[in-house]
Design a protein around this motif. Structure first.
Motif, PDB file in Angstrom:
ATOM      1  N   LEU A  98       0.816  -1.214   0.000  1.00 41.35           N
ATOM      2  CA  LEU A  98       0.000   0.000   0.000  1.00 41.35           C
ATOM      3  C   LEU A  98       0.850   1.264   0.000  1.00 41.35           C
ATOM      4  CD1 LEU A  98      -2.767  -1.040   2.580  1.00 41.35           C
ATOM      5  CD2 LEU A  98      -2.964  -0.983   0.090  1.00 41.35           C
ATOM      6  N   GLU A  99       2.059   1.210   0.566  1.00 40.74           N
ATOM      7  CA  GLU A  99       2.924   2.393   0.638  1.00 40.74           C
ATOM      8  C   GLU A  99       3.350   2.885  -0.742  1.00 40.74           C
ATOM      9  OE1 GLU A  99       6.047   1.157   3.228  1.00 40.74           O
ATOM     10  OE2 GLU A  99       5.110   1.996   5.024  1.00 40.74           O
ATOM     11  N   SER A 100       3.308   2.015  -1.730  1.00 36.08           N
ATOM     12  CA  SER A 100       3.713   2.416  -3.077  1.00 36.08           C
ATOM     13  C   SER A 100       2.556   3.006  -3.877  1.00 36.08           C
ATOM     14  CB  SER A 100       4.283   1.202  -3.828  1.00 36.08           C
ATOM     15  OG  SER A 100       3.270   0.203  -3.983  1.00 36.08           O
ATOM     16  N   LEU A 101       1.372   3.106  -3.258  1.00 37.25           N
ATOM     17  CA  LEU A 101       0.176   3.575  -3.964  1.00 37.25           C
ATOM     18  C   LEU A 101      -0.279   4.918  -3.418  1.00 37.25           C
ATOM     19  CD1 LEU A 101      -1.751   0.176  -3.844  1.00 37.25           C
ATOM     20  CD2 LEU A 101      -0.425   1.073  -5.772  1.00 37.25           C
ATOM     21  N   ASP A 102      -0.754   5.768  -4.311  1.00 36.59           N
ATOM     22  CA  ASP A 102      -1.241   7.092  -3.915  1.00 36.59           C
ATOM     23  C   ASP A 102      -2.750   7.241  -4.084  1.00 36.59           C
ATOM     24  OD1 ASP A 102       1.134   8.337  -3.064  1.00 36.59           O
ATOM     25  OD2 ASP A 102       1.764   8.656  -5.143  1.00 36.59           O
ATOM     26  N   SER A 103      -3.440   6.168  -4.441  1.00 34.26           N
ATOM     27  CA  SER A 103      -4.888   6.266  -4.613  1.00 34.26           C
ATOM     28  C   SER A 103      -5.542   6.567  -3.262  1.00 34.26           C
ATOM     29  CB  SER A 103      -5.456   4.966  -5.184  1.00 34.26           C
ATOM     30  OG  SER A 103      -5.320   3.913  -4.255  1.00 34.26           O
ATOM     31  N   VAL A 104      -6.666   7.262  -3.297  1.00 33.93           N
ATOM     32  CA  VAL A 104      -7.362   7.636  -2.067  1.00 33.93           C
ATOM     33  C   VAL A 104      -7.793   6.390  -1.289  1.00 33.93           C
ATOM     34  CG1 VAL A 104      -9.384   8.811  -1.112  1.00 33.93           C
ATOM     35  CG2 VAL A 104      -8.170   9.811  -3.053  1.00 33.93           C
ATOM     36  N   ARG A 164       0.683  12.421   2.478  1.00 42.16           N
ATOM     37  CA  ARG A 164       0.708  11.982   1.083  1.00 42.16           C
ATOM     38  C   ARG A 164      -0.404  12.631   0.257  1.00 42.16           C
ATOM     39  NH1 ARG A 164       3.366   6.847   0.352  1.00 42.16           N
ATOM     40  NH2 ARG A 164       2.475   6.736  -1.751  1.00 42.16           N
ATOM     41  N   ILE A 165      -1.388  13.206   0.921  1.00 43.15           N
ATOM     42  CA  ILE A 165      -2.497  13.833   0.196  1.00 43.15           C
ATOM     43  C   ILE A 165      -2.115  15.259  -0.157  1.00 43.15           C
ATOM     44  CG2 ILE A 165      -4.934  14.493   0.312  1.00 43.15           C
ATOM     45  CD1 ILE A 165      -5.327  12.275   2.374  1.00 43.15           C
ATOM     46  N   PRO A 166      -2.036  15.604  -1.458  1.00 39.56           N
ATOM     47  CA  PRO A 166      -1.617  16.955  -1.877  1.00 39.56           C
ATOM     48  C   PRO A 166      -2.513  18.037  -1.275  1.00 39.56           C
ATOM     49  CG  PRO A 166      -1.721  15.460  -3.750  1.00 39.56           C
ATOM     50  CD  PRO A 166      -2.361  14.739  -2.598  1.00 39.56           C
ATOM     51  N   LYS A 167      -1.903  19.105  -0.815  1.00 37.97           N
ATOM     52  CA  LYS A 167      -2.669  20.184  -0.180  1.00 37.97           C
ATOM     53  C   LYS A 167      -3.673  20.815  -1.136  1.00 37.97           C
ATOM     54  CE  LYS A 167       0.740  21.375   3.368  1.00 37.97           C
ATOM     55  NZ  LYS A 167       1.565  22.428   3.987  1.00 37.97           N
ATOM     56  N   GLU A 168      -3.287  20.889  -2.426  1.00 32.10           N
ATOM     57  CA  GLU A 168      -4.196  21.511  -3.388  1.00 32.10           C
ATOM     58  C   GLU A 168      -5.428  20.641  -3.664  1.00 32.10           C
ATOM     59  OE1 GLU A 168      -0.881  19.360  -5.612  1.00 32.10           O
ATOM     60  OE2 GLU A 168      -1.096  20.716  -3.883  1.00 32.10           O
ATOM     61  N   ALA A 169      -5.358  19.354  -3.267  1.00 26.35           N
ATOM     62  CA  ALA A 169      -6.481  18.446  -3.511  1.00 26.35           C
ATOM     63  C   ALA A 169      -7.344  18.257  -2.277  1.00 26.35           C
ATOM     64  CB  ALA A 169      -5.955  17.093  -3.988  1.00 26.35           C
ATOM     65  N   ARG A 170      -7.005  18.957  -1.199  1.00 27.84           N
ATOM     66  CA  ARG A 170      -7.732  18.739   0.049  1.00 27.84           C
ATOM     67  C   ARG A 170      -9.026  19.536   0.106  1.00 27.84           C
ATOM     68  NH1 ARG A 170      -2.717  18.798   4.476  1.00 27.84           N
ATOM     69  NH2 ARG A 170      -1.494  17.149   3.446  1.00 27.84           N
ATOM     70  N   GLY A 171     -10.076  18.847   0.518  1.00 28.65           N
ATOM     71  CA  GLY A 171     -11.371  19.500   0.713  1.00 28.65           C
ATOM     72  C   GLY A 171     -11.823  19.321   2.141  1.00 28.65           C
ATOM     73  N   GLU A 172     -13.108  19.144   2.333  1.00 26.29           N
ATOM     74  CA  GLU A 172     -13.635  18.955   3.695  1.00 26.29           C
ATOM     75  C   GLU A 172     -13.217  17.601   4.246  1.00 26.29           C
ATOM     76  OE1 GLU A 172     -17.922  18.621   6.077  1.00 26.29           O
ATOM     77  OE2 GLU A 172     -17.879  18.963   3.912  1.00 26.29           O
ATOM     78  N   PHE A 173     -13.361  16.563   3.428  1.00 22.69           N
ATOM     79  CA  PHE A 173     -13.058  15.210   3.865  1.00 22.69           C
ATOM     80  C   PHE A 173     -11.617  14.846   3.538  1.00 22.69           C
ATOM     81  CE2 PHE A 173     -17.652  15.253   3.129  1.00 22.69           C
ATOM     82  CZ  PHE A 173     -18.104  14.757   4.343  1.00 22.69           C
TER      83      PHE A 173
END
Length: 396
Positions: free
Chosen positions: A222-228, A286-295
């Motif tokens: 899982l560490e090699s994956l960036d999917s949500v 790992r979650i890009p700041k520009e892609a962050r929303g409420e959840f």
């Protein structure tokens, strides 16, 4: 010769224990577990057993009950259904079908439900297993109709059967409160259906869990994956939280290394603080700041990730037949087998209630600092920082 009719006396009515007490010729005094007393006329119409409520003992005396039973008995002898005749003489109120009453009840209940799926589940289960009741006049639903819905699945699907019985009972209670039916609830279990059906004990459902020795290999994948979905799955494993709690997590709930889940999203309706290990924080980073929303783990359109997506990620990257929820059992087994942390602390990490109400009232602390050590040790195991050779079983 024993008396077969007029067995009851006015003086003895108030002392009868819970149960059905026959007066004769189909008239019974029903005494429930709470001490409520009401009259019931039992008869058969076209081979079907029917129960007709004749009113409460508080408002209908013995003589009047016998009179009403006599009139109903005459209707039966003439080939008529006294319940149908009584219903026909009443003004038909709006929403008198079981479906309509259930709809209004669900309108109220779903305001307090966390998941939008609960209402469709209620409706689908009743339509599938209690179709005859679903379309019936709510005033005519009787014990035989309830049994016809429950008996085919009572032994094969006990969990489903008990759930449906409870839902039918809830709708019929609502109908009685609204004045749409009279008499006792034919779906009531204690003192009623319990005498007609087997115990129907619920069977514990154990979610398939991955052995904790195999968790590091899965985390490596899982560490090699960036999917949500992969990130959410890692977070579920590292925090030992429920899938729904993780999928509904918001950025506003994260403060430093603490994730605070509000009461409305917890099973026990109590706020739960989760100490985040460095590995769990790394997932969030790992979650890009520009892609962050409420959840935190968004499934698109500003909605949280679905349970289907999280389960699919597990199936794709784990060859064993396990469930997402099962990782809580994996954590519990690891903590019990491989650490010296007390049971109470481990259960606190899983947001389980410990002890009775008095003990919980005196226990004000959630042992956050001690749990932080436990979760860090779990993260070390999951990420391979603790070599397998260093993991020892601490109990036989």
């Amino acid at each position: 010769m024993a008396t077969t009719t007029n067995r009851l006396t006015t003086r003895g009515l108030s002392t009868k224990p819970p149960g059905m007490h026959a007066d004769g010729s189909g008239l019974y005094l029903r005494v429930d577990q709470a001490g409520g007393r009401s009259w019931v006329f039992i008869f058969f119409h076209h081979g079907r057993r029917r129960e007709m409520g004749l009113g409460s003992l508080a408002t209908v005396g013995l003589a009047r009950a016998r009179e009403k039973a006599g009139m109903a008995r005459q209707d039966v002898e003439d080939g008529r259904d006294p319940i149908a005749l009584r219903n026909a003489t009443k003004a038909a109120p709006q929403g008198q079908t079981f479906e309509q009453v259930a709809g209004k009840l669900l309108d109220e209940l779903e305001r307090g439900w966390k998941s939008p799926k609960q209402r469709p589940q209620w409706e689908a289960s009743l339509q599938q297993h209690a179709a005859r009741i679903w379309k019936a006049d709510v005033a005519t639903v009787d014990t035989e109709m309830v049994l016809s819905a429950l008996q085919p699945i009572w032994n094969e699907l006990p969990e489903t059967a008990q759930r449906i019985r409870g839902r039918i009972e809830r709708v019929l209670d609502a109908a009685k409160v609204r004045g749409l039916r009279e008499g006792e609830n034919p779906a009531r279990w204690k003192g009623h259906l319990s005498a007609l059906l087997s115990g129907g004990k619920r069977q514990k459902v154990h979610h398939a869990a991955l052995d904790y020795s195999n968790v590091p290999a899965l985390i490596t994948k899982l560490e090699s994956l960036d999917s949500v979905s992969a990130l959410a799955l890692r977070f579920v494993i590292l925090t030992a939280c429920r899938s729904g709690e993780v999928r509904g997590a918001r950025w506003s709930e994260i403060s430093g290394k603490i994730w605070t889940i509000p009461p409305e999203r917890m099973k026990a309706k109590k706020e739960h603080r989760v100490p985040l290990s460095s590995a769990a924080i790394a997932v969030l980073d790992r979650i890009p700041k520009e892609a962050r929303g409420e959840f935190i783990f968004s499934g698109g359109r500003r909605k949280p990730l679905t349970d289907v997506a999280a389960s699919k990620a597990l199936r794709l990257h784990c060859s064993e037949s396990v469930t997402v929820h099962g990782f809580r059992s994996t954590f519990r087994d690891w903590a019990g087998d491989c650490t010296q942390y007390p049971r109470e602390l481990i259960e606190e990490a899983l947001a389980h209630q410990i002890g009775n109400a008095v003990e919980r009232a005196y226990r004000r602390s959630d042992a956050l600092e001690k749990r932080a050590g436990l979760m860090n040790a779990w993260a070390d195991h999951c990420t391979g920082a603790t070599p397998a050779s260093n993991v020892h079983h601490l109990r036989a």
